[in-house]
Scaffold this active site. Structure first.
Site, short mmCIF file in Angstrom:
data_model
loop_
_atom_site.label_atom_id
_atom_site.label_comp_id
_atom_site.label_asym_id
_atom_site.label_seq_id
_atom_site.Cartn_x
_atom_site.Cartn_y
_atom_site.Cartn_z
N ASP A 431 -0.24 -0.72 -11.36
CA ASP A 431 0.86 -0.56 -10.42
C ASP A 431 0.30 0.00 -9.10
OD1 ASP A 431 3.56 -0.76 -9.78
OD2 ASP A 431 4.01 1.27 -10.41
N GLU A 434 -0.91 -2.52 -4.04
CA GLU A 434 -0.80 -3.38 -2.84
C GLU A 434 -1.98 -3.19 -1.85
OE1 GLU A 434 2.61 -3.37 -5.04
OE2 GLU A 434 1.80 -1.59 -4.09
N ASP A 507 10.29 -3.65 -7.98
CA ASP A 507 11.36 -2.64 -8.13
C ASP A 507 12.69 -3.20 -7.64
OD1 ASP A 507 9.50 -0.91 -9.16
OD2 ASP A 507 9.11 0.08 -7.26
#
Length: 823
Positions: A431, A434, A507
């Site tokens: 997670d 990015e 999300d």
């Protein structure tokens, strides 16, 4: 000025002055604004041509263009503004050249033509405009509206690079991976810059992943463009000018692949020959997964596990979010919450649960933390241009970040999973990659990266950072698990990431709009080469009501990745959280997922082996029907089951469009004719599902987890058709790489009927032998009274018609031909 540039007109010095003044004033008023280049330069007339093998080099005297024949249907174009190409390296495309039969170059009066057996790339002499033509009917599939062009990047060096194509009035566009909003991209503008987009909205852009690949459909024919550039990139599909489609980037090369169709399916399959397919996942990964931020302490995890087993709701995996760690330090355990994780994981495994844990890229700056000490000692963390370490705050506090574009760092990171593997962790979820940084959003542009020896700043590496993180995770787990298939998830990625992990849409929010959006996103990801995708069932943030959660479970049943997930500040949402009748409905659909496991697994094999997308939107099934360019609710899982989720609150019916052919209502066995809409009843305990006539759908008994029961026999659901239809059924060990050595079973069933006979033929390849011996047949929709059944020319005596008017009988699994006769 911009309009003049896009039209390829020469810009005079006196015309530039107002723009220079305007931009200078803007920069003085806002010093943080990037210094923008001023003049675009365009390719001019072709002056030189040179051939080197399957590469053709064209020059206008200064700039050079390489046209490379990759295969009969794929051609790559590269631009070097001043004649010097960058190193030919791509994280997306491991091997460029494929099978090419023949190709040649010919010179015409006004153009050069590079031809394969299928397509021709034409380079116009006078202005260097490039077009791609289908040889069969001489249809122009894609053509430049202006020559390729570029601008000097004064601040960073290199160039801004641009391509502008003609956009036809009836042309529509699909793909581009992780985008929200409508399926059809026509009339929209997009940016690719991997972004932590918490609670993103409809049409919000950019999101978590960069897939710079799109499909154009015009005059019933399809082609693809893959712009393999990792810098921040942009796409405009006729928004600025309805007659133009443009793509450009803030750096790197203008390098793109033209991928020929003429069918969308062909385009996607050929794109996957470039970027790869997803490896076969462990079969348990296709089961139902339960997640929350976070389940802790151990008592809570056991309570969740017991909730599934005591209610007989199937589940294969339980997730541990960041709270399982010691102060959010990766590769550690909070011993107050989990005093003996190895024992807990073993006990969960004994009940049929796999344990999946989260690992983030941010490593806490702490000299007493062994991971940080190792990374610091070996110089594995990213540095900025002036040699300071890249530091930013994420969950553990002040952190440094590994440079996953360095192969040495990837190997180190992969080995860090050893303890987790040793104690039984079955999957890893990457997670925040990015990469996300609190406050700043992400890394500054001046962060340096190894880029596998090809060097680059974060401008170049940002969009591949998450992909290279999950790559190191996948490769490390594969080595540590000793021939067991890893299960990995990544939030961020770039084209080719499907070789290393699955994804979810990020999300999302507990709203009906997000249910609709997730449906479209998963279809879009599938046709963009990333097939193993799902949503946070129920929505990550916000509070779904019982109806919304139940409808989301139904959609999730036919998402390749089926996981419920929620934020810690929301009410818990397990399948039983809303009480009856919702618990029973949710159980029924999750059980359906497990019943259909052999079909779902076979579809995954068709993707891995042959490049077929798992989810197929209607436009892919019938691209010649322009109306389907705007339909986005219905899709097929594989090519045999059509799904139409209920997406409106309170709805108890909905219109469903069925593609050409005949379709059976999964629930009622009613036969419906395709190429038309039908009003379908859909009470809360039903979702419109249809099976293609002629399909053979294999089915397992319901299990509480994959592998719970030994398979004694496989149910074959056979749907009568009066035309020939082929189906495939794949089986193997389910958790090893033995399939790479042909230790698998791939069965082909051919079904064909007429008004008084139905034949079913079976053939098989592969070296795997399933343990079961019998098929149990349910034949649906036979239009005649059965008088005789033969299996390999021997009569079957024991058959009957059940209460649903289906023919039932059994046979040995190794039959070659079944014939059903009637009157």
């Amino acid at each position: 000025m911009e309009e003049q540039r896009e039209q390829g007109k020469e810009i005079k010095e006196e015309d530039k002055i107002p723009e220079i003044v305007e931009e200078t004033i803007q920069h003085l008023n806002n010093p943080v604004t990037d210094i923008k280049p001023i003049v675009k330069k365009y390719l001019s007339a072709v002056q030189k041509v040179k051939k080197e093998g399957n590469k053709f080099f064209f020059s206008d005297g200064d700039a050079r263009v390489e046209v490379r024949v990759v295969s009969d249907e794929i051609i790559r174009v590269r631009l070097a503004p001043h004649g010097v190409f960058l190193d030919d390296f791509s994280y997306a495309v491991p091997v460029v050249d494929q099978k090419v039969t023949t190709f040649k170059i010919t010179e015409q009066e006004d153009h050069y033509a590079i031809s394969t057996n299928t397509i021709t790339c034409k380079v116009r002499k006078v202005d260097f405009e490039i077009s791609f033509v289908e040889n069969l009917n001489q249809m122009v599939m894609s053509e430049d509206e202006a020559p390729m062009h570029w601008e000097e990047n004064v601040e960073f060096g290199g160039y801004y690079v641009y391509a502008t194509k003609k956009c036809h009035s009836e042309e529509n566009f699909f793909g581009l991976g992780d985008k929200s909003g409508n399926m059809n991209l026509r009339g929209r503008h997009f940016q690719n810059w991997n972004t932590d987009a918490y609670s993103f909205g409809w049409d919000q852009d950019p999101l978590y992943r960069t897939i710079p690949f799109y499909i154009g459909v015009n005059q019933q024919a399809a082609y693809g463009i893959f712009f393999d550039n990792t810098f921040r990139s942009y796409f405009d599909f006729g928004k600025e000018d309805q007659q133009k489609t443009s793509f450009w980037a803030d750096g790197g090369e203008l390098q793109y692949y033209y991928i020929h169709g003429p069918h969308m399916m062909d385009v996607v399959k050929r794109y996957q020959t470039l970027t790869g397919t997803h490896p076969m996942p462990p079969k348990w990964a296709l089961g139902y997964h339960q997640c929350r931020w976070s389940y802790y302490p151990e008592k809570k995890v056991k309570e969740i596990a017991d909730g599934f087993r005591s209610r007989n709701i199937p589940c294969d995996a339980i997730y541990l979010d960041i709270d399982y760690m010691d102060g959010y330090r990766c590769f550690t355990w909070n011993k107050n919450y989990f005093p003996d994780p190895k024992r807990m994981i073993r006990e969960l495994a004994n009940d049929g649960f796999k344990t999946v844990v989260m690992i983030d890229p941010g490593i806490k700056v702490d000299d007493n933390y062994w991971v940080f000490k190792e990374g610091k000692e070996h110089n594995y963390f990213c540095r900025r241009s002036d040699d300071y370490f890249m530091e930013g705050h994420v969950w553990p506090g002040r952190c440094q970040f590994p440079d996953f574009t360095n192969p040495v760092v990837r190997e180190w990171w992969g080995n860090l999973y050893k303890e987790l593997v040793d104690i039984g962790v079955a999957g890893v979820w990457n997670d925040m990659n990015e990469p996300a940084v609190f406050g700043a959003g992400t890394f500054p542009n001046d962060v340096r990266h190894n880029f596998d020896g090809y060097r680059g700043s974060h401008r170049k590496a940002h969009n591949v950072y998450g992909m290279q993180m999950v790559r190191s995770t996948y490769d490390g787990l594969k080595k540590l698990m000793r021939n067991k298939r890893p299960f990995t998830i990544t939030r961020a990625g770039y084209s080719g990431m499907q070789r290393y992990g699955c994804v979810w849409t990020g999300d999302n929010v507990a709203t009906w709009e997000h249910l609709k959006m997730g449906n479209i996103q998963c279809q879009r990801m599938s046709v963009s080469g990333v097939p193993f995708c799902g949503t946070d069932i129920g929505g990550f943030s916000g509070e779904p009501d019982a109806e919304l959660f139940t409808r989301w479970i139904q959609l999730g049943t036919f998402s390749p990745f089926m996981r419920a997930h929620s934020a810690g500040d929301t009410a818990e949402r397990e399948p039983w959280s809303f009480g009856e009748p919702y618990t029973s409905i949710n159980r029924t659909f999750i059980e359906l997922r497990y019943r259909l496991m052999p079909y779902l697994y076979s579809v995954f094999w068709e993707h891995h082996r042959y490049g077929f997308p798992i989810l197929r939107p209607l436009v892919m099934l019938e691209q010649e029907n322009v109306g389907n360019h705007y339909r986005q609710d219905e899709f097929t899982f594989g090519d045999k089951i059509l799904v139409c989720p209920v997406l409106e609150q309170g709805a108890t019916s909905r219109m469903v469009y069925l593609p050409k052919g005949k379709w059976y209502n999964f629930w009622t066995h009613e036969i419906l004719t395709g190429e038309s809409e039908h009003l379908i009843q859909a009470a809360l305990d039903h979702m419109p599902l249809f099976v293609r006539a002629g399909a053979v759908i294999p089915e397992y008994p319901v299990m509480q987890y994959v592998g719970e029961k030994n398979i004694d026999e496989v149910l074959l659901n056979i749907y009568y058709s009066d035309y020939e239809v082929n189906s495939f059924f794949f089986e193997d060990h389910g958790d090893t790489f033995a399939y790479e050595q042909d230790i698998y079973s791939e069965k082909k069933f051919s079904v064909k009927g007429d008004r008084n006979k139905l034949s079913i033929e079976q053939s098989a390849t592969g070296l795997y032998t399933p343990n079961y011996e019998l098929y149990d047949y349910t034949v649906i929709g036979i239009p005649f009274k059965v008088t005789k059944i033969t299996i390999d020319e021997k009569d079957v005596k024991d058959y009957y018609i059940d209460e649903r008017n289906c023919l039932r009988f059994k046979s040995n699994k190794n039959f070659m031909t079944v014939k059903i006769y009637g009157e």
